[in-house]
Design a protein around this motif. Structure first.
Motif, PDB file in Angstrom:
ATOM      1  N   ALA A   7     -36.393 -18.251 -68.287  1.00 49.71           N
ATOM      2  CA  ALA A   7     -36.315 -19.673 -68.645  1.00 49.71           C
ATOM      3  C   ALA A   7     -34.996 -20.280 -68.167  1.00 49.71           C
ATOM      4  O   ALA A   7     -34.960 -21.423 -67.687  1.00 49.71           O
ATOM      5  CB  ALA A   7     -36.461 -19.839 -70.157  1.00 49.71           C
ATOM      6  N   HIS A   8     -33.911 -19.527 -68.274  1.00 49.65           N
ATOM      7  CA  HIS A   8     -32.586 -19.973 -67.812  1.00 49.65           C
ATOM      8  C   HIS A   8     -32.620 -20.255 -66.309  1.00 49.65           C
ATOM      9  O   HIS A   8     -32.159 -21.302 -65.845  1.00 49.65           O
ATOM     10  CB  HIS A   8     -31.553 -18.898 -68.136  1.00 49.65           C
ATOM     11  CG  HIS A   8     -30.168 -19.205 -67.662  1.00 49.65           C
ATOM     12  ND1 HIS A   8     -29.225 -19.833 -68.451  1.00 49.65           N
ATOM     13  CD2 HIS A   8     -29.555 -18.977 -66.470  1.00 49.65           C
ATOM     14  CE1 HIS A   8     -28.092 -19.977 -67.767  1.00 49.65           C
ATOM     15  NE2 HIS A   8     -28.277 -19.455 -66.567  1.00 49.65           N
ATOM     16  N   ALA A  40     -37.902 -10.353 -75.161  1.00 51.17           N
ATOM     17  CA  ALA A  40     -37.134 -11.503 -75.636  1.00 51.17           C
ATOM     18  C   ALA A  40     -36.024 -11.869 -74.653  1.00 51.17           C
ATOM     19  O   ALA A  40     -35.842 -13.050 -74.313  1.00 51.17           O
ATOM     20  CB  ALA A  40     -36.538 -11.198 -77.008  1.00 51.17           C
ATOM     21  N   VAL A  41     -35.284 -10.880 -74.178  1.00 51.17           N
ATOM     22  CA  VAL A  41     -34.158 -11.130 -73.277  1.00 51.17           C
ATOM     23  C   VAL A  41     -34.643 -11.619 -71.917  1.00 51.17           C
ATOM     24  O   VAL A  41     -34.095 -12.571 -71.346  1.00 51.17           O
ATOM     25  CB  VAL A  41     -33.299  -9.861 -73.128  1.00 51.17           C
ATOM     26  CG1 VAL A  41     -32.287 -10.017 -71.990  1.00 51.17           C
ATOM     27  CG2 VAL A  41     -32.560  -9.565 -74.435  1.00 51.17           C
ATOM     28  N   GLY A  64     -29.715 -15.861 -81.043  1.00 53.00           N
ATOM     29  CA  GLY A  64     -29.825 -16.500 -79.740  1.00 53.00           C
ATOM     30  C   GLY A  64     -31.061 -16.125 -78.953  1.00 53.00           C
ATOM     31  O   GLY A  64     -31.301 -16.673 -77.875  1.00 53.00           O
ATOM     32  N   TYR A  65     -31.855 -15.174 -79.466  1.00 52.77           N
ATOM     33  CA  TYR A  65     -33.073 -14.764 -78.766  1.00 52.77           C
ATOM     34  C   TYR A  65     -34.274 -14.959 -79.672  1.00 52.77           C
ATOM     35  O   TYR A  65     -34.231 -14.641 -80.869  1.00 52.77           O
ATOM     36  CB  TYR A  65     -32.985 -13.307 -78.319  1.00 52.77           C
ATOM     37  CG  TYR A  65     -31.996 -13.095 -77.198  1.00 52.77           C
ATOM     38  CD1 TYR A  65     -32.268 -13.537 -75.906  1.00 52.77           C
ATOM     39  CD2 TYR A  65     -30.768 -12.482 -77.440  1.00 52.77           C
ATOM     40  CE1 TYR A  65     -31.361 -13.359 -74.879  1.00 52.77           C
ATOM     41  CE2 TYR A  65     -29.848 -12.298 -76.421  1.00 52.77           C
ATOM     42  CZ  TYR A  65     -30.149 -12.745 -75.143  1.00 52.77           C
ATOM     43  OH  TYR A  65     -29.242 -12.579 -74.127  1.00 52.77           O
ATOM     44  N   ARG A  66     -35.342 -15.472 -79.088  1.00 52.79           N
ATOM     45  CA  ARG A  66     -36.561 -15.717 -79.847  1.00 52.79           C
ATOM     46  C   ARG A  66     -37.447 -14.484 -79.807  1.00 52.79           C
ATOM     47  O   ARG A  66     -37.804 -13.985 -78.731  1.00 52.79           O
ATOM     48  CB  ARG A  66     -37.297 -16.917 -79.252  1.00 52.79           C
ATOM     49  CG  ARG A  66     -38.547 -17.318 -80.015  1.00 52.79           C
ATOM     50  CD  ARG A  66     -39.168 -18.561 -79.392  1.00 52.79           C
ATOM     51  NE  ARG A  66     -40.369 -18.971 -80.109  1.00 52.79           N
ATOM     52  CZ  ARG A  66     -41.114 -20.014 -79.771  1.00 52.79           C
ATOM     53  NH1 ARG A  66     -40.757 -20.756 -78.728  1.00 52.79           N
ATOM     54  NH2 ARG A  66     -42.190 -20.309 -80.460  1.00 52.79           N
ATOM     55  N   THR A 117     -37.552 -13.054 -71.165  1.00 56.55           N
ATOM     56  CA  THR A 117     -38.153 -14.385 -71.292  1.00 56.55           C
ATOM     57  C   THR A 117     -37.066 -15.447 -71.280  1.00 56.55           C
ATOM     58  O   THR A 117     -37.196 -16.496 -70.627  1.00 56.55           O
ATOM     59  CB  THR A 117     -38.982 -14.484 -72.579  1.00 56.55           C
ATOM     60  OG1 THR A 117     -40.054 -13.522 -72.527  1.00 56.55           O
ATOM     61  CG2 THR A 117     -39.568 -15.876 -72.752  1.00 56.55           C
ATOM     62  N   ASP A 118     -35.969 -15.174 -71.971  1.00 57.00           N
ATOM     63  CA  ASP A 118     -34.839 -16.101 -72.004  1.00 57.00           C
ATOM     64  C   ASP A 118     -34.188 -16.205 -70.622  1.00 57.00           C
ATOM     65  O   ASP A 118     -33.831 -17.304 -70.174  1.00 57.00           O
ATOM     66  CB  ASP A 118     -33.811 -15.634 -73.034  1.00 57.00           C
ATOM     67  CG  ASP A 118     -32.614 -16.563 -73.136  1.00 57.00           C
ATOM     68  OD1 ASP A 118     -32.718 -17.588 -73.818  1.00 57.00           O
ATOM     69  OD2 ASP A 118     -31.576 -16.246 -72.508  1.00 57.00           O
ATOM     70  N   ALA A 119     -34.041 -15.071 -69.940  1.00 58.59           N
ATOM     71  CA  ALA A 119     -33.418 -15.071 -68.614  1.00 58.59           C
ATOM     72  C   ALA A 119     -34.253 -15.852 -67.607  1.00 58.59           C
ATOM     73  O   ALA A 119     -33.723 -16.623 -66.792  1.00 58.59           O
ATOM     74  CB  ALA A 119     -33.222 -13.633 -68.136  1.00 58.59           C
ATOM     75  N   GLU A 176     -26.447  -9.855 -69.205  1.00 58.26           N
ATOM     76  CA  GLU A 176     -26.822  -9.354 -70.529  1.00 58.26           C
ATOM     77  C   GLU A 176     -27.216  -7.889 -70.421  1.00 58.26           C
ATOM     78  O   GLU A 176     -27.574  -7.409 -69.334  1.00 58.26           O
ATOM     79  CB  GLU A 176     -27.994 -10.177 -71.083  1.00 58.26           C
ATOM     80  CG  GLU A 176     -28.414  -9.850 -72.511  1.00 58.26           C
ATOM     81  CD  GLU A 176     -27.278  -9.984 -73.509  1.00 58.26           C
ATOM     82  OE1 GLU A 176     -26.433  -9.064 -73.582  1.00 58.26           O
ATOM     83  OE2 GLU A 176     -27.256 -11.009 -74.227  1.00 58.26           O
TER      84      GLU A 176
END
Length: 373
Positions: free
Chosen positions: A249-250, A242-243, A36-38, A245-247, A230
């Motif tokens: 973007a969310h 990674a985390v 789930g993480y890039r 960057t995802d947060a 998270e």
């Protein structure tokens, strides 16, 4: 809402059972990378390594300047560089950063002049840099007050039709403050594009985490407010970037706020005025020293053939140049102007303020040295 929908909603808020991790302490990849993480690109990791080397050297130089009397106080963030650098690299230049007093390395990574970063800790002016130009709010000493400011800024950007994100950096001690909980609730209700990044370094000065909360992890504190949460290994730069960057973007996509807890450690004392040996033992510090974020990332990049001896030497040379420049400029005495007391208090000075200003000006004129002196 049906039971199935409720279950899906709750699952979407829950953090991972264990902190997200890509790289082990020895720099090797974990057997099963998190789904789930890039994973960040090699170029991004090389840049992060460079920034961490610069940040570590800045931190040690600032500590030395404190011992020399050039700073009134300095809260070191040695050991937390992956959090500080990862947070900044996850943001765009037009996003906002809301730091605490311990986040000086994050400010240097953001591009704020190192001397301006230390201006507040030196005792000159209130902030030292231009928040509007840098999109970095003043470093906040009172615990958790800046999380409400970050929420307000995020909501303001959303109402203006901008797609900017605000990120608030806080420590574990700040999660015990009412402002933290008010900000989570406020942000969730408004679906404000804000990321709350908790650097859990295990101590609120001398108070250990176990005396602050009974929650299985601080990340679970977001669930009751409807905030996606998270937890991440805060000494693994790959995972942190990674985390976060995802947060970001969310939040930017309009899905609401995110709470991220990073498990890390403060290697030095709370500040130069603190004696950490009174509340933690050497074995604990040594154990966390083996998980050093900078050594971990360097070992990982070398194993991938993405970092050479020349690359590492170049980063250290750049860091030494930064430290030398910082020493030179911080060792120059500043000239204080007492009349600055009245600048920037009000856009239109009040009659009382003008009277006080005139009184001080008269007193200074009386005590000013003459040519005969």
């Amino acid at each position: 809402m049906s039971v199935k929908s409720l279950r899906q909603t709750v699952q979407g808020l829950l953090p991972s059972l264990t902190p997200v991790r890509f790289v082990a302490e020895d720099g090797t990849r974990v057997a099963k990378p998190p789904a789930g993480y890039r994973e960040p690109s090699v170029e991004a990791l090389r840049e992060a390594y460079r920034r961490m080397v610069l940040g570590r050297r800045f931190d040690t130089q600032a500590t030395a300047l404190t011992k020399q009397g050039r700073l009134a106080v300095y809260p070191s963030s040695r050991g937390q560089e992956a959090c500080q650098v990862g947070a900044v690299l996850a943001l765009r230049p037009d996003d906002w950063l809301f730091p605490t007093y311990r986040d000086s390395v994050a400010l240097v990574t953001r591009g704020v002049d190192p001397v301006e970063v230390l201006t507040l800790l030196r005792g000159d002016w209130h902030c030292g840099y231009d928040p509007a130009a840098t999109r970095v709010a003043p470093q906040c000493t009172p615990l958790a007050t800046q999380v409400l400011h970050a929420t307000g800024m995020a909501e303001a950007q959303r109402r203006k039709g901008e797609d900017g994100v605000a990120m608030a950096l806080i420590g574990d001690g700040a999660t015990s403050e009412g402002d933290f909980h008010e900000a989570l609730n406020f942000a969730a209700v408004l679906r404000a594009p804000v990321v709350f990044f908790v650097q859990n370094n295990k101590y609120a000065i001398s108070v250990p985490l176990a005396r602050q909360t009974a929650a299985p992890a601080l990340a679970y504190k977001g669930i009751g407010y409807g905030v996606r949460s998270e937890q991440v290994d805060g000494n693994d730069l790959v995972a942190v970037l990674a985390v976060l960057t995802d947060a970001v973007a969310h939040a930017r996509a309009g899905h609401g706020p995110v709470l991220v807890e990073a498990h890390t450690y403060r290697m030095d004392a709370h500040t130069n005025a603190d004696d950490a040996t009174r509340y933690r033992d050497a074995e604990e510090v040594e154990r966390w020293g083996a998980a050093d974020p900078l050594s971990r990332l360097e070992a990982h990049l070398r194993a991938r053939g993405a970092l050479t001896d020349a690359d590492a030497a170049a980063a250290r040379e750049e860091a030494e140049a930064l430290a030398a420049d910082l020493r030179t400029r911080m060792n120059a005495d500043t000239t204080a102007d007492p009349m600055e007391l009245f600048d920037h208090v009000y856009a239109e000075p009040t009659p009382q303020l003008l009277e006080q200003r005139a009184q001080l000006a008269a007193e200074l004129a009386e005590t000013a040295p003459t040519q005969e002196d």
